[in-house]
Design an enzyme around this catalytic site. Structure first.
Site, PDB file in Angstrom:
ATOM      1  CB  VAL A   1      -0.982   0.004   1.197  1.00 26.84           C
ATOM      2  CG1 VAL A   1      -1.983  -1.135   1.062  1.00 26.84           C
ATOM      3  CG2 VAL A   1      -0.255  -0.085   2.532  1.00 26.84           C
TER       4      VAL A   1
ATOM      5  CG  HIS B   1      -3.911  -5.913  -0.983  1.00 27.62           C
ATOM      6  ND1 HIS B   1      -2.900  -6.751  -0.530  1.00 27.62           N
ATOM      7  CD2 HIS B   1      -4.862  -6.736  -1.526  1.00 27.62           C
ATOM      8  CE1 HIS B   1      -3.232  -8.003  -0.785  1.00 27.62           C
ATOM      9  NE2 HIS B   1      -4.407  -8.027  -1.384  1.00 27.62           N
TER      10      HIS B   1
ATOM     11  CB  CYS C   1     -16.690   8.466   1.565  1.00 30.99           C
ATOM     12  SG  CYS C   1     -18.233   8.717   2.489  1.00 30.99           S
TER      13      CYS C   1
ATOM     14  CB  CYS D   1     -17.117  12.215   2.589  1.00 27.70           C
ATOM     15  SG  CYS D   1     -17.174  11.932   0.808  1.00 27.70           S
TER      16      CYS D   1
END
Length: 237
Positions: free
Chosen positions: A90, A106, A114, A133
């Site tokens: 990541v 991933h 969100c 968000c």
């Protein structure tokens, strides 16, 4: 050059200071995975999850690409239409080394998601459960990470790449996390040659036609040089 699909795992970034699940004294040992890497854990305690990923994000921002990242970026630049980089990691170290269009199956530490509306955006360095968000305004912000029990991203694209592959290479992977651990069988079934580059043999090492062992920063650049030398020879004919 052959069509090459390269799957990278935590072992690629370990020498850059980014820990793996199996590090005895790393960040992961301080947390229970059920608490910080599952949707259920996030629902129970979003503050704990954000604290964990804030620490991982800071760790990533302080890290630098190593020679293995740089070698893979160089290989991709040499034949971008022939080399597909798929990563379970990541972090963004491949991109910082110069790679483009990396398939992050991933998710990514530097992205936010969100949980309500599905909107995605660039994550700030520090995130909290109260962050709204940008699209819907709800305080449902989570890291854009695929947790245990969730379906990985870009699987259709990965399947298509594996179907076309002449060579499948796994670098720094444990062979314990599916569906990525099954890619070697999927590629081999389509006729691809298979190679594992790892510090130690993975759980699926016996499924590869060839295995080379050693630190990623040493063995990956050597392999890339071999591929590029062969590619240069083909172009010169």
């Amino acid at each position: 050059m052959q069509n090459i699909v390269i799957l990278t795992g935590a072992g690629l970034s370990a020498e850059s200071g980014l820990g793996t699940f199996r590090d005895q004294n790393g960040l992961w040992t301080k947390y229970d995975l059920k608490d910080v890497a599952t949707p259920e854990g996030f629902a129970r305690n979003p503050a704990l999850v954000h604290d964990f990923y804030n620490a991982r994000r800071a760790n990533c921002l302080g890290a630098s690409p190593n020679a293995a990242h740089a070698a893979l970026a160089r290989l991709q630049r040499a034949a971008p239409d022939r080399v597909c980089l798929v990563t379970q990691n990541v972090d963004d170290l491949l991109e910082r080394a110069g790679a483009v269009d990396v398939v992050h199956m991933h998710g990514q530490l530097n992205r936010a998601l969100c949980a309500d509306c599905g909107h995605r955006w660039d994550a700030p360095q520090v995130m909290s459960p109260s962050d709204p968000c940008p699209a819907c305004g709800r305080a449902a912000t989570r890291p854009d990470i695929v947790w245990f029990g969730e379906y990985p991203y870009h699987m259709d694209r990965i399947d298509r790449a594996l179907m076309r592959a002449d060579l499948f290479v796994a670098i720094g992977t444990s062979g314990n996390v599916y569906p990525a651990a099954g890619f070697v069988q999927q590629a081999a079934a389509m006729g691809a040659a298979t190679l594992e580059l790892n510090l130690d043999p993975s759980a699926t090492a016996g499924l590869f036609e060839d295995t080379r062992l050693g630190p990623a920063s040493r063995i990956v650049p050597v392999w890339v040089e071999e591929v590029l030398a062969g590619y240069s020879g083909q172009k010169d004919r």
